[in-house]
Motif scaffolding. Sequence first.
Motif, mmCIF file in Angstrom:
data_model
loop_
_atom_site.group_PDB
_atom_site.id
_atom_site.type_symbol
_atom_site.label_atom_id
_atom_site.label_comp_id
_atom_site.label_asym_id
_atom_site.label_seq_id
_atom_site.Cartn_x
_atom_site.Cartn_y
_atom_site.Cartn_z
ATOM 1 N N LYS A 190 -23.014 -70.429 102.628
ATOM 2 C CA LYS A 190 -22.653 -69.789 104.058
ATOM 3 C C LYS A 190 -23.328 -68.762 104.778
ATOM 4 C CE LYS A 190 -18.232 -67.690 103.868
ATOM 5 N NZ LYS A 190 -16.390 -67.215 103.180
ATOM 6 N N GLN A 221 -23.306 -66.924 107.661
ATOM 7 C CA GLN A 221 -21.826 -65.813 107.987
ATOM 8 C C GLN A 221 -22.229 -64.692 108.964
ATOM 9 O OE1 GLN A 221 -19.802 -64.789 104.300
ATOM 10 N NE2 GLN A 221 -21.685 -64.931 103.592
ATOM 11 N N HIS A 234 -17.609 -67.358 110.039
ATOM 12 C CA HIS A 234 -18.327 -68.163 109.015
ATOM 13 C C HIS A 234 -18.331 -70.141 109.515
ATOM 14 C CE1 HIS A 234 -14.524 -69.345 106.835
ATOM 15 N NE2 HIS A 234 -14.513 -68.298 107.818
ATOM 16 N N CYS A 235 -19.344 -70.475 108.498
ATOM 17 C CA CYS A 235 -19.235 -72.014 108.323
ATOM 18 C C CYS A 235 -20.100 -72.180 106.963
ATOM 19 C CB CYS A 235 -19.754 -73.304 109.753
ATOM 20 S SG CYS A 235 -21.611 -72.240 109.956
ATOM 21 N N TYR A 276 -18.234 -69.461 118.999
ATOM 22 C CA TYR A 276 -17.690 -69.419 118.130
ATOM 23 C C TYR A 276 -16.223 -70.324 117.831
ATOM 24 C CZ TYR A 276 -14.429 -66.544 119.676
ATOM 25 O OH TYR A 276 -12.724 -66.420 119.886
ATOM 26 N N THR A 327 -9.210 -69.887 111.483
ATOM 27 C CA THR A 327 -10.257 -69.752 111.216
ATOM 28 C C THR A 327 -11.991 -69.784 112.009
ATOM 29 O OG1 THR A 327 -12.552 -70.428 109.532
ATOM 30 C CG2 THR A 327 -11.494 -71.486 110.367
ATOM 31 N N ARG A 346 -15.150 -71.065 113.461
ATOM 32 C CA ARG A 346 -16.030 -71.108 112.455
ATOM 33 C C ARG A 346 -17.229 -71.581 113.251
ATOM 34 N NH1 ARG A 346 -14.360 -76.737 112.156
ATOM 35 N NH2 ARG A 346 -13.189 -76.052 110.639
ATOM 36 N N LYS A 355 -20.698 -71.310 115.140
ATOM 37 C CA LYS A 355 -21.722 -72.686 115.677
ATOM 38 C C LYS A 355 -23.263 -71.604 116.307
ATOM 39 C CE LYS A 355 -19.440 -75.957 115.910
ATOM 40 N NZ LYS A 355 -19.652 -76.716 114.922
#
Length: 191
Positions: free
Chosen positions: A28, A30, A86-87, A130, A145, A147, A149
Motif C-alpha cells: 500500500k 500511503q 492511499h492506493c 487524488y 476514500t 485514492r 494518484k
Amino acid sequence: MSIKITEIGTAEFPYLTAPDYQFSPEGKYQVKLVVPKDKAKADIELINNTIASRVAKECQSKPGNEIKKAPLPYEVVGDVVRFKFHCKASGINSKTGKSFTQKPVIKDAKDKLFPEDKQIWSGSKLKVAYECVPYNVSGTGVGATLRLKGCQVVELVEGSGVSFGEIEDNQSEYQGLPMDDKIPEIKQEAN
C-alpha cells in the motif's frame, strides 16, 4: 472521476517511493497530509459532497433503511486538517479479474520525475493528486476514500538515521537520579 490536487501540506508517515507491506500483502502506498484548515476547504467540501451524493443514492435504492456512515478520510485537529491518501500497490481488478500493479507518480518542485534513489520522509512539503471515490461497505458504511494518484515534492526532508550530537565531557557518564523513598500520592477527582 476527476483528479484533484491539494494545497501544499506536510507529509506524515509517507510510503510514496516504496509500498508499505506491514498490514497488506499486496502493499500500500500511503501518506497523511497535514494542511492548514483555511487551505483545506475545497477538499473537505469535495469529500463531504461525494459522501452526501452516495448517501442520497443509497436512500433512493433502499428507502427506509438506516444508512451507516463510515469514518471520514480526514480529521480536523485545531487549525489543521489531516487527510489520509492511499492506493494498493498490486491486486486483482474486481471487474476484469486481471492482476495489476501501480505506483503513484512522484514529481519534484520543478515538475520533473522524482529521483528513484531518494526517499520522502515525514516533514516533507507535498501537494497530493487524488481521486475522491465513494463506497458502501456493509460492515463499514457509506464513505469516501482518497485514492492516491501522485504527489509533487515541494520541499524534501530526507533522513539517514538518528544523530544525538556530541556529548560534553561532564555528561559522558550516566549519573542516576536520586530516588525519594516516598512517591507522591495522586488524587483523582470524582466525576
